[in-house]
Design an enzyme around this catalytic site. Structure first.
Site, PDB file in Angstrom:
ATOM      1  N   HIS A  86       0.841  -1.209   0.000  1.00 53.57           N
ATOM      2  CA  HIS A  86       0.000   0.000   0.000  1.00 53.57           C
ATOM      3  C   HIS A  86       0.878   1.263   0.000  1.00 53.57           C
ATOM      4  O   HIS A  86       0.733   2.145  -0.847  1.00 53.57           O
ATOM      5  CB  HIS A  86      -0.913  -0.016   1.237  1.00 53.57           C
ATOM      6  CG  HIS A  86      -1.797   1.183   1.372  1.00 53.57           C
ATOM      7  ND1 HIS A  86      -3.107   1.195   0.957  1.00 53.57           N
ATOM      8  CD2 HIS A  86      -1.566   2.426   1.873  1.00 53.57           C
ATOM      9  CE1 HIS A  86      -3.648   2.382   1.199  1.00 53.57           C
ATOM     10  NE2 HIS A  86      -2.719   3.154   1.757  1.00 53.57           N
ATOM     11  N   GLU A  87       1.805   1.320   0.933  1.00 57.66           N
ATOM     12  CA  GLU A  87       2.667   2.506   1.023  1.00 57.66           C
ATOM     13  C   GLU A  87       3.569   2.616  -0.208  1.00 57.66           C
ATOM     14  O   GLU A  87       3.876   3.710  -0.664  1.00 57.66           O
ATOM     15  CB  GLU A  87       3.507   2.486   2.314  1.00 57.66           C
ATOM     16  CG  GLU A  87       2.689   2.490   3.615  1.00 57.66           C
ATOM     17  CD  GLU A  87       1.655   3.603   3.717  1.00 57.66           C
ATOM     18  OE1 GLU A  87       1.884   4.690   3.153  1.00 57.66           O
ATOM     19  OE2 GLU A  87       0.596   3.378   4.355  1.00 57.66           O
ATOM     20  N   HIS A 109       1.732   4.630  -2.719  1.00 59.61           N
ATOM     21  CA  HIS A 109       1.837   6.067  -2.441  1.00 59.61           C
ATOM     22  C   HIS A 109       3.202   6.594  -2.896  1.00 59.61           C
ATOM     23  O   HIS A 109       3.304   7.640  -3.526  1.00 59.61           O
ATOM     24  CB  HIS A 109       1.713   6.323  -0.933  1.00 59.61           C
ATOM     25  CG  HIS A 109       0.302   6.310  -0.412  1.00 59.61           C
ATOM     26  ND1 HIS A 109      -0.676   7.142  -0.896  1.00 59.61           N
ATOM     27  CD2 HIS A 109      -0.282   5.580   0.576  1.00 59.61           C
ATOM     28  CE1 HIS A 109      -1.818   6.916  -0.222  1.00 59.61           C
ATOM     29  NE2 HIS A 109      -1.604   5.972   0.669  1.00 59.61           N
ATOM     30  N   GLU A 124      -4.555   8.024  -2.606  1.00 61.21           N
ATOM     31  CA  GLU A 124      -5.039   6.740  -2.101  1.00 61.21           C
ATOM     32  C   GLU A 124      -5.386   5.807  -3.264  1.00 61.21           C
ATOM     33  O   GLU A 124      -5.298   4.586  -3.131  1.00 61.21           O
ATOM     34  CB  GLU A 124      -6.249   6.977  -1.179  1.00 61.21           C
ATOM     35  CG  GLU A 124      -6.694   5.778  -0.361  1.00 61.21           C
ATOM     36  CD  GLU A 124      -5.723   5.364   0.751  1.00 61.21           C
ATOM     37  OE1 GLU A 124      -4.704   6.054   0.981  1.00 61.21           O
ATOM     38  OE2 GLU A 124      -5.986   4.321   1.380  1.00 61.21           O
TER      39      GLU A 124
HETATM   40 MG    MG Z   1      -3.022   5.360   2.285  1.00 60.12          MG
END
Ligand code: MG
Length: 499
Positions: free
Chosen positions: A267-268, A271, A297
């Site tokens: 997830h990161e 980003h 996001e």
């Molecule tokens: Mg996030």
């Protein structure tokens, strides 16, 4: 050179010191969540707030504001130059709208509120937090008044997190999702298409081993650790960009249920990829960095859910898992896939699967709207929360800590933030749809480890632009439409109902 106008060049030159203050604050913030000794916070908090006061002074300096005003009247600016004017005008407008006494009170109240919230959550006692939440609701109403709005006071607040987002967008998206998600969820549950639980959730791992796995997976994705990136540990995983050439992510190791650290790392990574792929020509200017929380996001959810939780990705990382975790040999890639994709209505937002997640957001957005409109008091919130949980997900919190007290956001005064999580899920599915339509075979790219194909596409459509275009404009240019919930529903149907 992409910046040609002399006035714009002057603005960029003057802006560089403001950028540098932001760079320093970013580094301080990263440090305070990773390596700073505990008591360092006593001086760090002062240092950070002094730097932000200084940055604000520089932005509101009459000469600087005048330059921006002048630039806004030039007709033949290019898209990047227009972006600079848009971003600075918006920043100046927001900063000017809020009186300094308000900002001081707001920061005092939220600082106390965060401590109260933490205590209230630990002791499972809503009354400790309630008076602070009451104050925060009042301050948010005031804030909306200062910022101004047309249709609903909530507009003013959501716009702070997602430029141009309106309450009616949020209403449309969430009401559509509510109906469709319930339909998909009912089918998954009644036909037992995906498991509610998996025994791997109970199996413990060695954090050192998982760190090695996370790093190997990141390497597979091309994350430039050591060159332009880092992976560290923090209690709450986050991404911090110091600029285009230094982007850092963190993860956490709970010692159990390894998909949690793995998925949060991916997830990161999503980003971070956004920040890393911004056009270097935008470096140190007002339009560097991701444009909004929702678009950001979208990138993280794409990598976490659409890539990370796919069958093909499981196949690709299976050898890494099997080599490092001795218990994996008992499970086939297919079983790992189901472990990554359990679906169960639950109480805690941060633990929710991709099917039920947006229902948690729906609940929060509804309550926030009522708060800001002055239609509910802090007193009524826990009961409303519990009833809505039961209506939406069929589960009811047994205490405050797993109900209204679970999130930190309201204690920080971040009312209007939650809807951006749902936008992220929509944007991820929207990117998937348009990639497929443009004949990008996502599954094949993952299966053959050609992640570059996906990354390049994202770079051209979204990443390289930084803040050049406002979020809705960026989406219109990339996809010919704004936020659209239909693709997320289509994605859920294809993944969960057609297997
Ligand atoms: Mg996030």
């Amino acid at each position: 050179m992409i910046f040609e106008n002399e006035l714009i060049k002057q603005i960029i030159e003057k802006y560089r010191v403001i950028w540098a203050l932001g760079h320093a604050r970013a580094l301080m913030s990263w440090d305070s969540q990773t390596y700073m000794p505990e008591e360092g916070v006593r001086e760090r908090a002062i240092a950070r707030s002094m730097l932000s006061v200084l940055a604000q002074k520089l932005i509101l300096k009459p000469e600087f504001v005048e330059l921006v005003d002048k630039a806004s009247q030039i007709e033949d600016l290019n898209i990047y130059e227009k972006g600079i004017v848009r971003v600075l005008q918006r920043t100046i407008r927001i900063m000017k709208a809020l009186p300094s006494e308000f900002i001081a009170e707001y920061s005092k109240v939220t600082q106390e509120a965060m401590l109260a919230w933490k205590q209230a959550k630990e002791k499972n006692d809503y009354n400790i937090f309630k008076p602070y939440l009451e104050k925060i609701i009042e301050l948010s109403k005031k804030q909306a008044g200062y910022l101004g709005w047309e249709e609903h006071p909530y507009d003013a607040l959501v716009d702070l997190y997602e430029e141009g987002l309106r309450t009616r967008d949020v209403d449309y998206i969430l009401s559509r999702l509510k109906k469709e998600i319930k339909r998909v969820l009912d089918k998954i549950m009644s036909e037992k298409l995906y498991p509610l639980k998996h025994e791997l959730e109970e199996i413990r791992y060695d954090p050192k081993v998982m760190e090695k796995i996370n790093k190997e997976v990141l390497k597979l994705l091309g994350f430039p650790i050591g060159k332009r990136a880092r992976l560290d540990i923090s209690p709450h995983p986050f991404t911090q960009s110091m600029g285009i050439f230094d982007v850092r992510i963190t993860t956490r190791y709970e010692g159990i249920d390894f998909k949690r650290t793995l998925m949060s790392t991916i997830h990161e990574y999503g980003h971070a990829l956004y920040e890393l792929q911004i056009d270097p020509a935008l470096s140190t200017t007002p339009i560097t960095g991701g444009v909004s929380l929702g678009i950001h996001e979208g990138q993280s959810r794409f990598w976490e859910n659409i890539v990370g939780r796919s069958r093909e990705f499981v196949e690709v990382i299976y050898p890494i898992l099997r080599e490092n975790l001795e218990f994996i040999v008992k499970y086939s890639p297919e079983e790992i896939y189901y472990y990554f994709n359990t679906v169960r209505p639950s109480l805690i937002r941060t633990e929710a699967d991709e099917v039920t997640y947006n229902l948690h957001i729906l609940l929060r957005a509804e309550l926030e709207k009522l708060m800001v409109a002055g239609e509910i008091k802090a007193d009524d919130l826990p009961e409303l929360w519990n009833n809505m949980m039961e209506e939406l997900l069929g589960v009811k919190p047994r205490n405050y800590s797993e109900g209204i007290l679970q999130d930190i956001h309201w204690s920080m005064g971040n009312i209007g933030y939650f809807p951006t999580y749902t936008l992220g899920n929509l944007v991820a599915a929207q990117m998937r749809h348009h990639m497929l339509r443009e004949s990008i075979n996502i599954s094949e790219a993952i299966r053959t480890k050609q992640f570059k194909i996906i990354q390049e596409w994202q770079k051209e459509k979204i990443h390289k632009w930084g803040k050049t275009f406002a979020p809705k404009e960026l989406l219109r240019r990339a996809f010919g439409e704004e936020y659209n919930p239909d693709y997320f529903i289509k994605y859920l149907e294809e993944k969960y109902l057609k297997h």
